[in-house]
Design a protein around this motif. Structure first.
Motif, PDB file in Angstrom:
ATOM      1  N   TYR A  16       0.841  -1.211   0.000  1.00 49.92           N
ATOM      2  CA  TYR A  16       0.000   0.000   0.000  1.00 49.92           C
ATOM      3  C   TYR A  16       0.871   1.254   0.000  1.00 49.92           C
ATOM      4  N   HIS A  75      -5.546   1.229  -2.570  1.00 54.58           N
ATOM      5  CA  HIS A  75      -6.321   0.908  -1.371  1.00 54.58           C
ATOM      6  C   HIS A  75      -6.707  -0.553  -1.250  1.00 54.58           C
ATOM      7  N   LYS A  76      -6.593  -1.308  -2.351  1.00 50.41           N
ATOM      8  CA  LYS A  76      -6.947  -2.740  -2.239  1.00 50.41           C
ATOM      9  C   LYS A  76      -6.027  -3.411  -1.216  1.00 50.41           C
ATOM     10  N   ASP A  87      -7.130  -2.159   2.383  1.00 50.80           N
ATOM     11  CA  ASP A  87      -8.400  -2.781   2.775  1.00 50.80           C
ATOM     12  C   ASP A  87      -8.184  -4.239   3.168  1.00 50.80           C
ATOM     13  N   LEU A 146      -6.699  -4.297   6.584  1.00 50.62           N
ATOM     14  CA  LEU A 146      -7.693  -3.989   7.626  1.00 50.62           C
ATOM     15  C   LEU A 146      -8.589  -5.210   7.885  1.00 50.62           C
ATOM     16  N   ASP A 147      -9.034  -5.865   6.809  1.00 50.88           N
ATOM     17  CA  ASP A 147      -9.886  -7.059   6.979  1.00 50.88           C
ATOM     18  C   ASP A 147      -9.156  -8.168   7.722  1.00 50.88           C
ATOM     19  N   ALA A 183      -2.870   2.983   9.046  1.00 51.78           N
ATOM     20  CA  ALA A 183      -4.320   3.058   8.825  1.00 51.78           C
ATOM     21  C   ALA A 183      -4.841   4.452   9.177  1.00 51.78           C
ATOM     22  N   LYS A 211     -10.091   4.167  11.058  1.00 51.67           N
ATOM     23  CA  LYS A 211     -10.109   2.709  10.841  1.00 51.67           C
ATOM     24  C   LYS A 211      -9.061   1.980  11.694  1.00 51.67           C
TER      25      LYS A 211
END
Lengths: 590, 590
Positions: free
Chosen positions: B431, B437-438, B441, B444-445, B499, B503
């Motif tokens: 990132y 952003h993929k 994200d 984060l997941d 992050a 988030k």
């Protein structure tokens, strides 16, 4: 011409030997390989036995090679060995094998060993640990031998200043030179003598005087103002000796001359009317004679001239007994005057009792010398515990304990779960011997502090907030000393086995909670090559406090004891692995 | 008469030598003592250096003594050494020093060492451990080198079957011979190449073909049915090569002959219209040539004749890139055919690229050979993680893991906190490089499974019901593997640093809870002479699973990393002590 011939002969001898050794050296090579393959097999000894001779041969052979300046392999040479890049030691190299000096290995690995001589055959005996395990002979029982305490000899320890004449129990100087009564040591003193009593049975007793012969001619009365008679005593309902003479230690006193080697435990019952004392004269094996005075004083002990004094406190008004180990009284006296070193030279120096002397006005009875008096010493300890138990059911320890200075300090007056537990084990045995409820009641009261947290002045800690742990040292944060915790559990176990059902509940609950904690946490003390003494590393984030080998063996002895009363195999399997650690066996790595 | 004289002379030589050696032997004695005192001082080397000569002298002298049958001390002899009463080894005795063979010490203590030669000066180098610590050069940062991963070389490991042509990531056979994609290994593959990219910078790249020279004369077209042209591609907006020939691997194909040694990383962009393939011919340093075919097949890899095949899957319809390490592709191919041993002989056998060949109908561009292509391999790993993350934010591991067979087994489909953490560390770096952003994200997941208990299929364990622990192996009961837990924390840390504040909450909460657990529990892994890999001994009551030295150094590297981002001194002080363990230093015992 003759001289030449001699030299010639010796030269020939030389050459012959070379030939013989050459053959040996060939044999050696294959044997060496054989040895390497069989490294851990039993035949080793034999094979190595052969090698012994061959290699010597090979050795000499090569030395001759060197001397005669021939080129050729030198089997033996020094080689620098760099240890972890930090420093060097000199090794010995033979072909591709390198040998390391034990003086280095001993420092580096903390192993032990020495050369032992078996009728001229010398061999080196390597020991990974210096300590010894005593597996229990039978299922543990609250009226049986306590663990391996029949091997303990509490009173000879240097940290025991002496056996108090007033309290009849050891006085400790372990954590304070002033000396203090340490309930753990007192309980262990009682438990060791109880265990020795079970092991040794009845002692040899020589009655020096009990008044029953109605004859006092053995006694020498110094002057006509002094007298000695046999009278009937109402309390004891036996004949006793009444004596009346000067109470001055300068006076001659009334003396019974003896030549008694039958034992070294001096027992006497006494009741004084006035001030007075009882003295013994010992002969030591360097021909000296030493005198020990047991006086009505509150002074613990004293050394003056060649005479040792022990204070018995006030012995008037009622009958009382003293049981004195004359060897210990002598040694502790000498230690007081000369310090350990000289004392050690004089150790077990007692040979015979040559006289008993009484002074002042009073009565004596049952004056004996015996090979042991374990039961008396056992009761002396049990009675001390009954006398000194406080309202919380504990035995406060009146010395500052610095477990980790500045971090884990206990100010004087702390309680110890180990003291409580060992006291219970002793009191239960006294109760089972006498059926006297004062012992049982004291044992029952002793559990109260198990319920009170360390912060509240008790001994209860919680590991990670969940597991109950009874603290040998109730520090904040907790220290979780393993061996003290297990002793505290053994005491509880004794109580659960003996207490009447209506009074057993607290002990049972406390024992079950504790044994559950132990099963859960036991392995936290296992390093894979030894054990850890406590969990200070966990609570303080510092280096683990490894258990030295004698604590390691205490851990093992305790687990083996628990294995006889608990069904969970964890105690047995863990103990077996920990025994292996003492021989250098390690847990596997991944 | 002459013969006698010779013997006479040699005898005299003998006697003279004896005299000289005798003097030496006297010197030796005092030196030996000196040596003992200075054992750990530096002068040692020098002193020992002198000794070297003297002792040899003393040696020979005594041998002569023996030979001439005189009584007298033998300074050097074999001696039986009994080890813990279990077995014997042969030692060497010199006066009161006994020497032990390293072949025994190595087995007994698991130490390491060998004789090293420095231009004829041989010395023995003793190593307590075989592993190496890499202290961090700077404060850890989520866009920096990952720990010491610039030293990792994931793809060469034997447990990596090959780099998949379809997935462009390693395929593991560690716990299943069938091979499976192991997210931890894939993340480490990406992190190591990212770290090497930061260390090495831009590679040397040789462009073999990019169509910009508008000249295809380097290419040999086999027949008139085949053709090759330069056209403009709308998608790439550059010139590309269109080729059209038989797609049969039996056909000659369109070939570019080369003699290229500039590197071994083969890069090409491709888009096929029909079936087809790209092949390379390598020359190996034993003069052989090997051919590797990259074919549109779903077969992972194959070896046929002297040819190796890697399946790329379907490469039609859209442009795609392959980045192939030709050394690895060659070695894994050879390993497939010959097994490890032969493969190892042939290791790094690649010398040069001698041809590239295309078949079928399609387009290629940017055909390069380079010294490295770390960024491409980094993105290959990051993109695999994005493609394969499931709805729970995890990367299920489709192989059975038997941590403790029958006791701690994980059926296929388990998640690993270590995989989640290492994936986050990789995705965050992707990132930060791309701002795409993929990657963020996905990172984060990836925290969602940290919140779910192992029993519920997540990775969250609790130590003693209080301390949160993210499990590398979410077994029941928990296993508490240390290094995997710390990797899971480093991933969370990376996320907290990158992050957006709205988030970051879960990662921050999870990191703080985890670091708290680590501070509290870290010392439970400290044996005083090494570290423990996990806490299975605590949860299962079995022997501790000691960490071998390379896991021990991983523990140390992790603590040193944490010490750069956490203020608590526990990480630094513990790491320093653990470094000492690698040199045989031990924690103190009581």
């Amino acid at each position: 011409m003759m001289r030449r011939w001699k030299l010639l002969k010796s030269a020939i001898v030389c050459l012959l030997l070379c030939g013989v050794y050459f053959v040996f050296s060939l044999w050696t090579r294959c044997d060496v390989n054989k040895k390497d393959d069989n490294f851990f097999r039993d035949e080793n000894r034999q094979i190595d036995g052969e090698l012994h001779y061959h290699n010597r041969g090979a050795q000499s052979f090569n030395m001759v090679e060197k001397m005669s300046q021939e080129k050729g392999p030198v089997k033996y040479q020094e080689i620098e060995c760099v240890i972890n890049g930090e420093y060097s030691v000199q090794g010995r190299r033979e072909e591709n094998e390198v040998y390391f000096p034990f003086s280095f290995l001993q420092k580096y690995f903390e192993v032990y060993g020495k050369i032992e001589d078996y009728d001229g055959y010398e061999r080196f005996e390597w020991q990974h640990s210096y300590s010894k395990v005593f597996p229990p002979k039978e299922k543990y029982s609250p009226d049986g031998v306590f663990m391996s305490f029949e091997h303990y000899n509490v009173e000879v320890r240097d940290r025991v200043k002496c056996i108090s004449g007033m309290e009849a129990v050891p006085l400790s100087t372990q954590w304070g030179p002033q000396g203090y009564f340490y309930p753990i040591q007192i309980a262990q003193y009682g438990l060791s003598h109880y265990s020795k009593y079970l092991r040794d049975g009845k002692p040899d007793v020589v009655i020096l005087e009990d008044g029953e012969e109605e004859d006092v001619s053995d006694w020498t009365v110094p002057d006509r103002k002094s007298q000695m008679d046999i009278i009937r005593d109402g309390t004891l309902d036996t004949n006793v000796i009444e004596f009346k003479t000067s109470d001055s230690l300068k006076s001659r006193g009334i003396v019974m001359s003896l030549d008694e080697e039958a034992g070294y435990i001096f027992n006497v019952q006494m009741k004084f009317i006035t001030n007075g004392s009882i003295s013994v004269t010992l002969e030591t094996n360097n021909g000296d004679s030493m005198r020990i005075h047991y006086v009505q004083s509150t002074t613990l002990m004293m050394f003056h001239g060649r005479e040792i004094f022990y204070g018995l406190g006030d012995r008037r008004k009622k009958w009382s007994r003293i049981t004195r180990d004359l060897i210990i009284d002598l040694q502790k006296g000498l230690a007081l005057k000369y310090g350990k070193s000289k004392r050690n030279q004089l150790k077990s120096d007692f040979v015979k009792l040559v006289s008993v002397c009484v002074r002042g006005h009073g009565y004596i009875d049952n004056v004996t010398l015996s090979s042991s008096s374990h039961l008396d010493q056992f009761y002396d300890a049990a009675d001390w515990l009954v006398r000194h138990q406080d309202s919380r059911g504990g035995w406060p320890i009146m010395v500052k304990r610095r477990l980790v200075p500045e971090v884990l300090d206990l100010p004087p007056g702390w309680y110890s779960a180990m003291a409580q537990g060992q006291a219970i084990s002793l009191l239960i045995r006294a109760y089972l011997m006498t059926k006297d409820h004062k012992y049982l009641d004291a044992a029952l009261d002793a559990t109260k502090l198990y319920e009170i947290s360390s912060e509240q002045g008790g001994v209860l800690a919680k590991f990670a907030g969940v597991y109950d742990w009874y603290e040998e040292y109730p520090t904040t944060p907790s220290s979780f000393v393993l061996n003290g915790f297990i002793f505290s559990l053994i005491g509880l176990y004794d109580l659960t086995q003996v207490a009447p059902s209506d009074k057993a509940e607290p002990a049972e609950r406390l024992y079950n909670a504790g044994i559950q904690s132990l099963k859960s946490m036991l392995l936290l003390f296992d390093t894979g090559s030894g054990t850890i003494y406590d969990l200070r590393h966990f609570t303080l984030g510092m280096a683990p406090n490894l258990a030295r080998w004698d604590y390691h063996t205490t851990h093992i002895n305790q687990l083996l004891l628990l294995a006889t009363i608990e069904s969970d195999p964890i105690f047995r399997t863990t103990a077996d692995r920990w025994v292996g650690y003492m021989k250098g066996h390690r847990a596997a790595h991944n």
